[in-house]
Design an enzyme around this catalytic site. Sequence first.
Site, short mmCIF file in Angstrom:
data_model
loop_
_atom_site.label_atom_id
_atom_site.label_comp_id
_atom_site.label_asym_id
_atom_site.label_seq_id
_atom_site.Cartn_x
_atom_site.Cartn_y
_atom_site.Cartn_z
N GLN A 75 41.01 -28.10 -26.60
CA GLN A 75 40.76 -26.91 -25.78
C GLN A 75 39.70 -27.19 -24.71
O GLN A 75 38.94 -28.15 -24.80
CB GLN A 75 40.30 -25.76 -26.68
N ASP A 84 30.56 -23.22 -34.17
CA ASP A 84 29.21 -22.98 -33.67
C ASP A 84 28.17 -23.02 -34.79
O ASP A 84 26.99 -23.21 -34.52
CB ASP A 84 29.16 -21.62 -32.94
N GLU A 142 36.69 -27.47 -39.53
CA GLU A 142 36.82 -27.13 -38.10
C GLU A 142 37.69 -28.20 -37.44
O GLU A 142 37.52 -29.39 -37.69
CB GLU A 142 35.41 -27.06 -37.49
N ASP A 152 36.81 -17.97 -39.54
CA ASP A 152 36.17 -17.66 -38.26
C ASP A 152 36.96 -18.36 -37.17
O ASP A 152 36.52 -19.34 -36.58
CB ASP A 152 34.71 -18.14 -38.29
N TYR A 188 32.77 -8.80 -26.59
CA TYR A 188 34.20 -9.07 -26.83
C TYR A 188 35.01 -8.02 -26.08
O TYR A 188 34.55 -6.88 -25.93
CB TYR A 188 34.53 -8.99 -28.33
N1 SAM Z 1 32.38 -16.34 -33.75
C1 SAM Z 1 33.19 -16.57 -32.60
C2 SAM Z 1 34.44 -15.72 -32.48
O1 SAM Z 1 35.04 -15.29 -33.43
O2 SAM Z 1 34.91 -15.48 -31.37
C3 SAM Z 1 33.47 -17.98 -32.55
C4 SAM Z 1 34.72 -18.44 -33.18
S1 SAM Z 1 34.66 -20.12 -33.53
C5 SAM Z 1 33.97 -20.87 -32.15
C6 SAM Z 1 36.37 -20.49 -33.53
C7 SAM Z 1 36.61 -21.92 -33.94
O3 SAM Z 1 37.87 -22.03 -34.59
C8 SAM Z 1 36.64 -22.87 -32.75
O4 SAM Z 1 35.55 -23.75 -32.85
C9 SAM Z 1 37.98 -23.60 -32.91
O5 SAM Z 1 37.92 -24.96 -32.58
C10 SAM Z 1 38.28 -23.37 -34.39
N2 SAM Z 1 39.70 -23.50 -34.72
C11 SAM Z 1 40.77 -23.09 -34.00
N3 SAM Z 1 41.90 -23.42 -34.62
C12 SAM Z 1 41.56 -24.05 -35.77
C13 SAM Z 1 42.32 -24.63 -36.84
N4 SAM Z 1 43.65 -24.62 -36.83
N5 SAM Z 1 41.64 -25.20 -37.86
C14 SAM Z 1 40.28 -25.20 -37.88
N6 SAM Z 1 39.52 -24.68 -36.89
C15 SAM Z 1 40.16 -24.11 -35.85
#
Ligand code: SAM
Length: 271
Positions: A23, A78, A98, A147, A215
């Site tokens: 991404q 994060d 993650e 998350d 958001y």
């Molecule tokens: N707290 C914030 C929110 O909800 O908007 C932040 C969300 S956090 C940064 C979302 C994370 O999910 C990202 O770092 C992303 O890389 C991760 N993510 C997305 N798809 C995923 C997957 N299939 N497996 C594991 N992590 C994933």
Amino acid sequence: MWPGIALSLEITQTLYSKKSLFQQIDLYETRQHGRMLVLDGIIQLTQFDEYTYQEMLSHLPLFAHPSPRNILVIGGGDGGILREIGRHEKVEQIDFCEIDEEVIAVSKQFLPELACGFDDPRVRVHIGDGNAFVQEKTAAYDVIIVDSSDPIGPGEALFQKSFYEGLKTALKPGGIIACQGESIFMHQKWVVTLARMTGELFPVQAYANVQVPTYPGGSIGICMGSLGPELVRPARKISHSLQDQLKYYTPQMHEAAFVLPRFAEKLLEGR
Ligand code: SAM
């Protein structure tokens, strides 16, 4: 994901901008909201209001469970959710999965007050797809927190029924899941889909709403399922020292978060 709507924050500096394997990652300094993490053009968090989401997504399931010891976090690169879980002394082990290690690295560099969650010796970091990770687990966790980013890009797999079935299998008896549940104003189809999936799979299901000013629509949902404990009331008292560390969660906010406006109640009743 939000046709016809834009949310603008004034940016004073771009601190990081790069495409990872998964991404586009951007980290900005804003005029009023501190630093802001953006993935594929979608605001993930700002320093101004990140605590509302991190506290509620963590403490709702952790306080609904009578004795959470083994925890899994999916997404959340994060580190903010890890920071919140770390406040629970009786938690023994936190698996963290993650997909994008670049998000972790950027957060460690620019968002240390969130990424401090990674310093907890109970955390075991796994880099990979959360869906694949979950499908290999059976009766392993008391609480699973998802998350995730939104259901486009790498996060898409985390909104499918097979993933939710995997979450259920990965829970110990009496376990609880809490998942990023999109917005009751902006994503009603997703809210209904997530609530229906958890309702079909879990004997206890509930949907909470949390205010997050930055958001789209100003709030986000938390979709929860439980194999036993009730969700809408804390199962345990919060200590004074833990309460003193928090800015949003209280036992009263726990119960209040599940009280939804009438249109959302009807939506979840399928009317
Ligand atoms: N707290 C914030 C929110 O909800 O908007 C932040 C969300 S956090 C940064 C979302 C994370 O999910 C990202 O770092 C992303 O890389 C991760 N993510 C997305 N798809 C995923 C997957 N299939 N497996 C594991 N992590 C994933």
